[in-house]
Design a protein around this motif. Structure first.
Motif, PDB file in Angstrom:
ATOM      1  N   SER A 111       4.277  15.366  -4.881  1.00 23.59           N
ATOM      2  CA  SER A 111       4.095  13.933  -4.643  1.00 23.59           C
ATOM      3  C   SER A 111       5.097  13.451  -3.607  1.00 23.59           C
ATOM      4  O   SER A 111       6.127  14.081  -3.386  1.00 23.59           O
ATOM      5  CB  SER A 111       4.263  13.128  -5.940  1.00 23.59           C
ATOM      6  OG  SER A 111       5.607  13.153  -6.359  1.00 23.59           O
ATOM      7  N   GLU A 137       6.918   9.713  -2.760  1.00 22.94           N
ATOM      8  CA  GLU A 137       7.104   8.340  -3.230  1.00 22.94           C
ATOM      9  C   GLU A 137       7.931   7.564  -2.227  1.00 22.94           C
ATOM     10  O   GLU A 137       8.935   8.057  -1.729  1.00 22.94           O
ATOM     11  CB  GLU A 137       7.813   8.338  -4.583  1.00 22.94           C
ATOM     12  CG  GLU A 137       7.023   8.966  -5.697  1.00 22.94           C
ATOM     13  CD  GLU A 137       7.788   8.957  -7.013  1.00 22.94           C
ATOM     14  OE1 GLU A 137       8.861   8.322  -7.079  1.00 22.94           O
ATOM     15  OE2 GLU A 137       7.308   9.587  -7.953  1.00 22.94           O
ATOM     16  N   GLY A 178       1.898   6.890   0.827  1.00 25.51           N
ATOM     17  CA  GLY A 178       2.485   8.095   0.235  1.00 25.51           C
ATOM     18  C   GLY A 178       1.501   9.253   0.226  1.00 25.51           C
ATOM     19  O   GLY A 178       1.879  10.408   0.491  1.00 25.51           O
ATOM     20  N   ALA A 179       0.237   8.968  -0.073  1.00 24.97           N
ATOM     21  CA  ALA A 179      -0.792  10.020  -0.078  1.00 24.97           C
ATOM     22  C   ALA A 179      -0.993  10.584   1.327  1.00 24.97           C
ATOM     23  O   ALA A 179      -1.146  11.800   1.505  1.00 24.97           O
ATOM     24  CB  ALA A 179      -2.103   9.460  -0.629  1.00 24.97           C
ATOM     25  N   GLU A 182       0.817  -1.218   0.000  1.00 27.97           N
ATOM     26  CA  GLU A 182       0.000   0.000   0.000  1.00 27.97           C
ATOM     27  C   GLU A 182       0.847   1.263   0.000  1.00 27.97           C
ATOM     28  O   GLU A 182       0.496   2.252   0.632  1.00 27.97           O
ATOM     29  CB  GLU A 182      -0.926  -0.015   1.215  1.00 27.97           C
ATOM     30  CG  GLU A 182      -1.883  -1.183   1.221  1.00 27.97           C
ATOM     31  CD  GLU A 182      -2.833  -1.141   2.397  1.00 27.97           C
ATOM     32  OE1 GLU A 182      -2.979  -0.071   3.020  1.00 27.97           O
ATOM     33  OE2 GLU A 182      -3.425  -2.181   2.690  1.00 27.97           O
ATOM     34  N   ARG A 183       1.956   1.240  -0.705  1.00 26.84           N
ATOM     35  CA  ARG A 183       2.829   2.404  -0.649  1.00 26.84           C
ATOM     36  C   ARG A 183       2.201   3.637  -1.268  1.00 26.84           C
ATOM     37  O   ARG A 183       2.532   4.748  -0.886  1.00 26.84           O
ATOM     38  CB  ARG A 183       4.199   2.099  -1.225  1.00 26.84           C
ATOM     39  CG  ARG A 183       4.235   1.682  -2.644  1.00 26.84           C
ATOM     40  CD  ARG A 183       5.645   1.358  -3.046  1.00 26.84           C
ATOM     41  NE  ARG A 183       5.606   0.684  -4.330  1.00 26.84           N
ATOM     42  CZ  ARG A 183       6.653   0.217  -4.932  1.00 26.84           C
ATOM     43  NH1 ARG A 183       7.825   0.339  -4.374  1.00 26.84           N
ATOM     44  NH2 ARG A 183       6.543  -0.382  -6.082  1.00 26.84           N
ATOM     45  N   ASP A 184       1.289   3.472  -2.234  1.00 28.04           N
ATOM     46  CA  ASP A 184       0.606   4.651  -2.801  1.00 28.04           C
ATOM     47  C   ASP A 184      -0.289   5.317  -1.768  1.00 28.04           C
ATOM     48  O   ASP A 184      -0.301   6.543  -1.641  1.00 28.04           O
ATOM     49  CB  ASP A 184      -0.213   4.248  -4.033  1.00 28.04           C
ATOM     50  CG  ASP A 184       0.662   3.835  -5.201  1.00 28.04           C
ATOM     51  OD1 ASP A 184       1.834   4.287  -5.252  1.00 28.04           O
ATOM     52  OD2 ASP A 184       0.187   3.066  -6.059  1.00 28.04           O
ATOM     53  N   LYS A 185      -1.032   4.503  -1.006  1.00 25.12           N
ATOM     54  CA  LYS A 185      -1.911   5.059   0.034  1.00 25.12           C
ATOM     55  C   LYS A 185      -1.098   5.724   1.137  1.00 25.12           C
ATOM     56  O   LYS A 185      -1.432   6.804   1.611  1.00 25.12           O
ATOM     57  CB  LYS A 185      -2.792   3.957   0.636  1.00 25.12           C
ATOM     58  CG  LYS A 185      -3.857   3.439  -0.287  1.00 25.12           C
ATOM     59  CD  LYS A 185      -4.666   2.353   0.398  1.00 25.12           C
ATOM     60  CE  LYS A 185      -5.681   1.735  -0.531  1.00 25.12           C
ATOM     61  NZ  LYS A 185      -6.411   0.640   0.106  1.00 25.12           N
TER      62      LYS A 185
END
Length: 121
Positions: free
Chosen positions: A41, A43, A21-22, A16-19
């Motif tokens: 962003s 990352e 990161g958000a 879940e690195r995108d979540k």
């Protein structure tokens, strides 16, 4: 940032690195927006992903090693039982042949005898 990322397990970071990161982006935005800075962003780098993958591989190897050890112990225990009872060994061999036949394999092998030959000298 370290506190937020540190709350996550490595497997979770990878999955879940995108979540994550958000969430980090929103958190950082809260601090730097008063300075007129906009965060585009955040990352989570692949190094963390590789570390998580390596950790999972390590755990998988440990589990496999434990399973191999349990299997080896079970085989030794079975061999000990069959050593004292050749009829049980013959029945087990027949059962294995039956199971192979059920699978529909084209090649077959048959054991002539489960009893060891004795030298009568």
């Amino acid at each position: 940032m370290r506190d937020m990322a540190g709350k996550s397990e490595l497997d979770e970071l990878l999955a879940e690195r995108d979540k994550i990161g958000a969430r980090l982006k929103a958190h950082i935005d809260g601090f730097v927006s008063k300075w007129g800075v906009t965060v585009i962003s955040v990352e989570i780098k692949d190094a963390i992903a590789r570390e998580a993958a390596a950790e999972r591989e390590k755990r998988a190897r440990v589990i496999l090693t434990d399973a191999e050890q349990l299997a080896a112990d079970a085989i030794v225990a079975a061999a000990t039982k069959y050593a004292d009872n050749p009829i049980a060994l013959q029945l087990r061999s027949m059962n294995m042949l039956y199971e192979i036949c059920l699978e529909g394999k084209s090649s077959r092998s048959y054991q002539k005898s489960a009893r060891p030959k004795r030298n009568w000298t």
